[in-house]
Design a protein around this motif. Structure first.
Motif, PDB file in Angstrom:
ATOM      1  N   SER A  35      83.492  88.793  42.637  1.00  0.00           N
ATOM      2  CA  SER A  35      84.095  87.789  43.531  1.00  0.00           C
ATOM      3  C   SER A  35      85.429  88.285  44.077  1.00  0.00           C
ATOM      4  O   SER A  35      86.301  87.501  44.401  1.00  0.00           O
ATOM      5  N   GLY A  36      85.558  89.612  44.154  1.00  0.00           N
ATOM      6  CA  GLY A  36      86.815  90.189  44.645  1.00  0.00           C
ATOM      7  C   GLY A  36      86.850  90.248  46.170  1.00  0.00           C
ATOM      8  O   GLY A  36      86.072  89.587  46.859  1.00  0.00           O
ATOM      9  N   ASP A  37      87.779  91.098  46.675  1.00  0.00           N
ATOM     10  CA  ASP A  37      87.983  91.215  48.127  1.00  0.00           C
ATOM     11  C   ASP A  37      86.707  91.586  48.869  1.00  0.00           C
ATOM     12  O   ASP A  37      86.357  90.990  49.887  1.00  0.00           O
ATOM     13  N   PHE A  38      86.034  92.612  48.325  1.00  0.00           N
ATOM     14  CA  PHE A  38      84.847  93.100  49.032  1.00  0.00           C
ATOM     15  C   PHE A  38      83.733  92.060  48.995  1.00  0.00           C
ATOM     16  O   PHE A  38      83.094  91.784  50.014  1.00  0.00           O
ATOM     17  N   SER A  57      79.407  85.372  39.503  1.00  0.00           N
ATOM     18  CA  SER A  57      80.756  85.628  38.993  1.00  0.00           C
ATOM     19  C   SER A  57      80.798  85.327  37.507  1.00  0.00           C
ATOM     20  O   SER A  57      79.990  84.547  36.994  1.00  0.00           O
ATOM     21  N   ARG A  58      81.792  85.903  36.817  1.00  0.00           N
ATOM     22  CA  ARG A  58      81.956  85.571  35.392  1.00  0.00           C
ATOM     23  C   ARG A  58      82.614  84.201  35.263  1.00  0.00           C
ATOM     24  O   ARG A  58      82.542  83.573  34.226  1.00  0.00           O
ATOM     25  N   LYS A  63      86.331  80.700  41.083  1.00  0.00           N
ATOM     26  CA  LYS A  63      86.220  81.537  42.296  1.00  0.00           C
ATOM     27  C   LYS A  63      85.538  80.840  43.472  1.00  0.00           C
ATOM     28  O   LYS A  63      85.657  81.310  44.598  1.00  0.00           O
ATOM     29  N   VAL A  90      81.440  95.499  42.250  1.00  0.00           N
ATOM     30  CA  VAL A  90      82.199  95.607  40.999  1.00  0.00           C
ATOM     31  C   VAL A  90      82.585  97.077  40.851  1.00  0.00           C
ATOM     32  O   VAL A  90      81.852  97.953  41.312  1.00  0.00           O
ATOM     33  N   PHE A  91      83.727  97.371  40.253  1.00  0.00           N
ATOM     34  CA  PHE A  91      84.127  98.776  40.084  1.00  0.00           C
ATOM     35  C   PHE A  91      83.230  99.497  39.060  1.00  0.00           C
ATOM     36  O   PHE A  91      82.702  98.851  38.141  1.00  0.00           O
ATOM     37  N   VAL A 113      78.068  99.610  46.256  1.00  0.00           N
ATOM     38  CA  VAL A 113      79.045  99.689  47.364  1.00  0.00           C
ATOM     39  C   VAL A 113      80.339 100.381  46.925  1.00  0.00           C
ATOM     40  O   VAL A 113      81.310 100.426  47.676  1.00  0.00           O
ATOM     41  N   SER A 114      80.322 100.915  45.721  1.00  0.00           N
ATOM     42  CA  SER A 114      81.589 101.355  45.108  1.00  0.00           C
ATOM     43  C   SER A 114      82.146 102.653  45.680  1.00  0.00           C
ATOM     44  O   SER A 114      81.414 103.510  46.179  1.00  0.00           O
ATOM     45  N   ASN A 115      83.439 102.783  45.568  1.00  0.00           N
ATOM     46  CA  ASN A 115      84.141 104.017  45.934  1.00  0.00           C
ATOM     47  C   ASN A 115      84.904 104.533  44.731  1.00  0.00           C
ATOM     48  O   ASN A 115      85.123 103.797  43.765  1.00  0.00           O
ATOM     49  N   ALA A 148      86.608  95.981  53.356  1.00  0.00           N
ATOM     50  CA  ALA A 148      86.537  94.521  53.323  1.00  0.00           C
ATOM     51  C   ALA A 148      87.047  93.964  54.658  1.00  0.00           C
ATOM     52  O   ALA A 148      86.506  93.004  55.197  1.00  0.00           O
TER      53      ALA A 148
HETATM   54  P1  NAP Z   1      88.230  93.481  43.217  1.00  0.00           P
HETATM   55  O1  NAP Z   1      88.883  92.621  44.240  1.00  0.00           O
HETATM   56  O2  NAP Z   1      89.042  93.921  42.074  1.00  0.00           O
HETATM   57  O3  NAP Z   1      86.944  92.733  42.664  1.00  0.00           O
HETATM   58  C1  NAP Z   1      86.170  93.245  41.615  1.00  0.00           C
HETATM   59  C2  NAP Z   1      85.329  92.134  41.055  1.00  0.00           C
HETATM   60  O4  NAP Z   1      84.528  92.665  40.027  1.00  0.00           O
HETATM   61  C3  NAP Z   1      86.141  91.031  40.375  1.00  0.00           C
HETATM   62  O5  NAP Z   1      86.495  90.058  41.307  1.00  0.00           O
HETATM   63  C4  NAP Z   1      85.212  90.515  39.317  1.00  0.00           C
HETATM   64  O6  NAP Z   1      84.572  89.323  39.753  1.00  0.00           O
HETATM   65  C5  NAP Z   1      84.112  91.576  39.207  1.00  0.00           C
HETATM   66  N1  NAP Z   1      83.902  92.034  37.821  1.00  0.00           N
HETATM   67  C6  NAP Z   1      82.717  92.052  37.179  1.00  0.00           C
HETATM   68  N2  NAP Z   1      82.856  92.512  35.935  1.00  0.00           N
HETATM   69  C7  NAP Z   1      84.153  92.778  35.758  1.00  0.00           C
HETATM   70  C8  NAP Z   1      84.925  93.256  34.666  1.00  0.00           C
HETATM   71  N3  NAP Z   1      84.355  93.570  33.516  1.00  0.00           N
HETATM   72  N4  NAP Z   1      86.243  93.376  34.836  1.00  0.00           N
HETATM   73  C9  NAP Z   1      86.842  93.078  36.013  1.00  0.00           C
HETATM   74  N5  NAP Z   1      86.148  92.622  37.080  1.00  0.00           N
HETATM   75  C10 NAP Z   1      84.821  92.475  36.959  1.00  0.00           C
HETATM   76  O7  NAP Z   1      87.631  94.765  43.918  1.00  0.00           O
HETATM   77  P2  NAP Z   1      87.039  94.919  45.397  1.00  0.00           P
HETATM   78  O8  NAP Z   1      88.075  95.420  46.288  1.00  0.00           O
HETATM   79  O9  NAP Z   1      86.305  93.691  45.780  1.00  0.00           O
HETATM   80  O10 NAP Z   1      85.989  96.111  45.178  1.00  0.00           O
HETATM   81  C11 NAP Z   1      84.752  95.885  44.574  1.00  0.00           C
HETATM   82  C12 NAP Z   1      83.878  97.096  44.769  1.00  0.00           C
HETATM   83  O11 NAP Z   1      83.706  97.305  46.168  1.00  0.00           O
HETATM   84  C13 NAP Z   1      84.487  98.382  44.214  1.00  0.00           C
HETATM   85  O12 NAP Z   1      83.486  99.170  43.636  1.00  0.00           O
HETATM   86  C14 NAP Z   1      85.050  99.066  45.426  1.00  0.00           C
HETATM   87  O13 NAP Z   1      85.090 100.463  45.279  1.00  0.00           O
HETATM   88  C15 NAP Z   1      84.058  98.647  46.469  1.00  0.00           C
HETATM   89  N6  NAP Z   1      84.613  98.710  47.847  1.00  0.00           N
HETATM   90  C16 NAP Z   1      85.711  97.960  48.160  1.00  0.00           C
HETATM   91  C17 NAP Z   1      86.214  98.014  49.442  1.00  0.00           C
HETATM   92  C18 NAP Z   1      87.386  97.173  49.868  1.00  0.00           C
HETATM   93  O14 NAP Z   1      87.810  97.250  51.020  1.00  0.00           O
HETATM   94  N7  NAP Z   1      87.945  96.375  49.002  1.00  0.00           N
HETATM   95  C19 NAP Z   1      85.609  98.848  50.398  1.00  0.00           C
HETATM   96  C20 NAP Z   1      84.502  99.583  50.046  1.00  0.00           C
HETATM   97  C21 NAP Z   1      84.009  99.499  48.770  1.00  0.00           C
HETATM   98  P3  NAP Z   1      84.326  88.113  38.714  1.00  0.00           P
HETATM   99  O15 NAP Z   1      85.620  87.908  37.963  1.00  0.00           O
HETATM  100  O16 NAP Z   1      83.987  86.939  39.574  1.00  0.00           O
HETATM  101  O17 NAP Z   1      83.208  88.512  37.821  1.00  0.00           O
END
Ligand code: NAP
Length: 488
Positions: A35-38, A57-58, A63, A90-91, A113-115, A148
């Motif tokens: 439920s993060g940015d992406f 989501s957890r 969220k 998710v990372f 979708v991870s980087n 995102a």
């Molecule tokens: P983020 O904001 O930190 O969100 C990550 C999400 O992962 C959290 O909101 C959490 O959602 C979930 N999660 C599930 N299990 C987890 C755990 N054990 N510990 C922590 N979080 C956990 O990251 P993001 O920017 O959205 O990126 C997510 C993925 O997309 C990454 O792999 C990143 O490389 C990829 N990506 C991001 C972008 C970008 O622009 N941001 C672009 C391309 C690719 P819940 O708490 O709801 O479970």
């Protein structure tokens, strides 16, 4: 892959077969884990594109308010049960925490979708790692090259290409359709082994620009030092005059056109070298040396940097009269002339030199702007091959010739004035003429009919010393066949 498979386009437009207004993928339910940015941007874009979205989501209660009301936010296991295609937002380091979902994930498509934070960070790509954790799922790598922000801003802005790879053709096709329905252009990158390369792409900083930028900086440094010696150090050593004030504008402004002009000639020099090699070997089926291949591939960036320096030179030149030093010099000259009672200061030759010099400079800059604009993908795509090659090759060469005229009219007769040889160093413009003039001369030689014909034949596949079949009519009018050397 079977012949039938190869005939079927992977990124097909099935929507054309059905209701043309509705993409086939739209309407289906898509899952998003995280439920993060992406995840949030992805959900917004999916909802806008007509998909039903279920977010896992957890902590769904906390969220839910972050997502559009049309998206359902629930627990991870619940979300996974409701769909066959799940984006794992998710990372990588948290993939293992999803292992509890292994049973409900069986048979589903997981989109990774991870980087990473570093190029080639892990031995195994993130997607391959995810596939190893969930062997009963089909993993597709994709969407990591869009941010995102791009997802939210829609198809109006940002990178529109989505690179996709997977070992499963059907799953790849499904994800490609979803991408297309979201307004992206899916690009098939092949099997899962390409995931590593796709994950490295967002981490690369202008890979195609490194060599051209170093080249431009190297040239700038060389010409800047040369001009500094001539314009600042020489007057200080010879006449104890402090000319340091010239560094920020005058020295830079005499350096920029040198870099621009030489860079422009370096766009056309590799073509000349390639033609020389083809003429020498008598074939086009021989690989060019790696350095020449690299050089040919970087011509666009070299040309754009040449334009950048030319544009800066134009702005600097327009600002020259604004400088305080220039005003003082003008007044000083006027006072001197008044003291010497010189009434007529008009020098006809100088007037003509400046008029021609500025005029051809403006034309050269105009042509360079045209070359730069037409090298932009959106413009280049609207031109056919003939139009593109006419602008980039013919008009580009004309730009080089006009820049040469600009340089020559700037120099005029100064090359023959011994006062211009500071520390025996020739004026900078004479040095810059070397490469461009070589290119222009070579181009003229290649346009001589005998050489042009041979080059054309080579480029159409003719090879020196290679035997080809011929068919000739005999004296009786019948045709006889035999073999001969095509270069005889
Ligand atoms: P983020 O904001 O930190 O969100 C990550 C999400 O992962 C959290 O909101 C959490 O959602 C979930 N999660 C599930 N299990 C987890 C755990 N054990 N510990 C922590 N979080 C956990 O990251 P993001 O920017 O959205 O990126 C997510 C993925 O997309 C990454 O792999 C990143 O490389 C990829 N990506 C991001 C972008 C970008 O622009 N941001 C672009 C391309 C690719 P819940 O708490 O709801 O479970």
């Amino acid at each position: 892959m079977s012949g039938a498979d190869m005939a079927k386009p992977l990124l097909g437009h099935r929507s054309i077969e059905g209701d043309p207004s509705t993409p086939p993928a739209a309407g289906r339910t898509i899952g998003v884990l995280g439920s993060g940015d992406f995840a949030r941007s992805l959900a917004i874009r999916l909802v806008c594109s007509g998909f039903k979205v279920v977010v896992g989501s957890r902590n769904p209660k906390r969220k839910a308010s972050l997502f559009p009301s049309a998206a359902e936010v629930t627990f991870q296991a619940d979300a996974v049960k409701k769909t066959d295609v799940i984006f794992v937002a998710v990372f990588r380091e948290h993939y293992s925490t999803l292992c509890d979902l292994a049973d409900v994930l069986v048979g589903k498509i997981l989109v990774d979708v991870s980087n990473n934070t570093e190029i080639n960070h892990h031995k195994e790509s993130n997607a391959e790692h995810l596939a190893s954790l969930f062997p009963a799922c089909t993993v597709v790598k994709g969407f990591n090259v869009v941010s995102a922000w791009t997802l939210q801003s829609g198809a109006r802005d940002g990178n529109k290409q989505v690179l996709i790879c997977s070992d499963n053709q059907e799953a790849k096709h499904t994800v490609a359709e979803i991408a297309q329905a979201m307004g992206f252009t899916p690009v098939d990158m092949g099997c899962m082994s390409s995931a590593r390369e796709i994950e490295n792409i967002p981490l690369r900083l202008l890979p195609a620009w490194k060599i051209p930028i170093f080249l431009a900086l190297g040239l700038f440094l060389c010409f800047f030092t040369y001009n500094l010696i001539r314009q600042v150090i020489h007057p200080y050593i010879r006449e104890q005059k402090n000319k340091l004030y010239k560094i920020p504008i005058e020295v830079v402004n005499t350096t920029l056109p040198c870099v621009s002009y030489v860079m422009l000639s370096l766009v056309y020099l590799p073509g000349v070298l390639a033609a020389c090699l083809q003429l020498y070997y008598g074939t086009k089926y021989r690989r060019f040396p790696d350095w020449l291949d690299q050089w040919l591939q970087h011509r666009k960036q070299i040309g754009l940097l040449s334009f950048f320096c030319a544009a800066l030179h134009a702005v600097y030149s327009l600002c020259l009269p604004m400088r305080r030093s220039h005003r003082y010099q003008l007044i000083e000259t006027a006072v001197k002339q008044a003291v010497e009672k010189k009434m007529n200061i008009w020098v006809e030759e100088e007037v003509w030199r400046m008029e021609i010099y500025i005029s051809v400079g403006i034309i050269a800059l105009g042509l360079l702007s045209l070359l730069a604009i037409t090298s932009l993908p959106s413009i280049a795509n609207s031109l056919n091959w003939r139009e593109f090659s006419f602008i980039q090759s013919t008009l580009g060469f004309i730009a080089l010739v006009i820049s040469t005229l600009h340089t020559l009219t700037y120099g005029w007769s100064r090359a023959f004035d011994e006062n211009q040889y500071k520390f025996y160093l020739p004026p900078t413009y004479t040095l810059t003429l070397l490469v461009p003039c070589t290119v222009i001369l070579a181009k003229i030689v290649f346009n001589l009919p005998c050489i042009q014909q041979r080059l054309l034949r080579i480029r159409r596949g003719w090879e020196k010393g290679r035997y080809v079949k011929f068919v000739l009519p005999s004296a009786t009018g019948e045709y006889s066949s035999g073999e001969t050397s095509s270069n005889v």
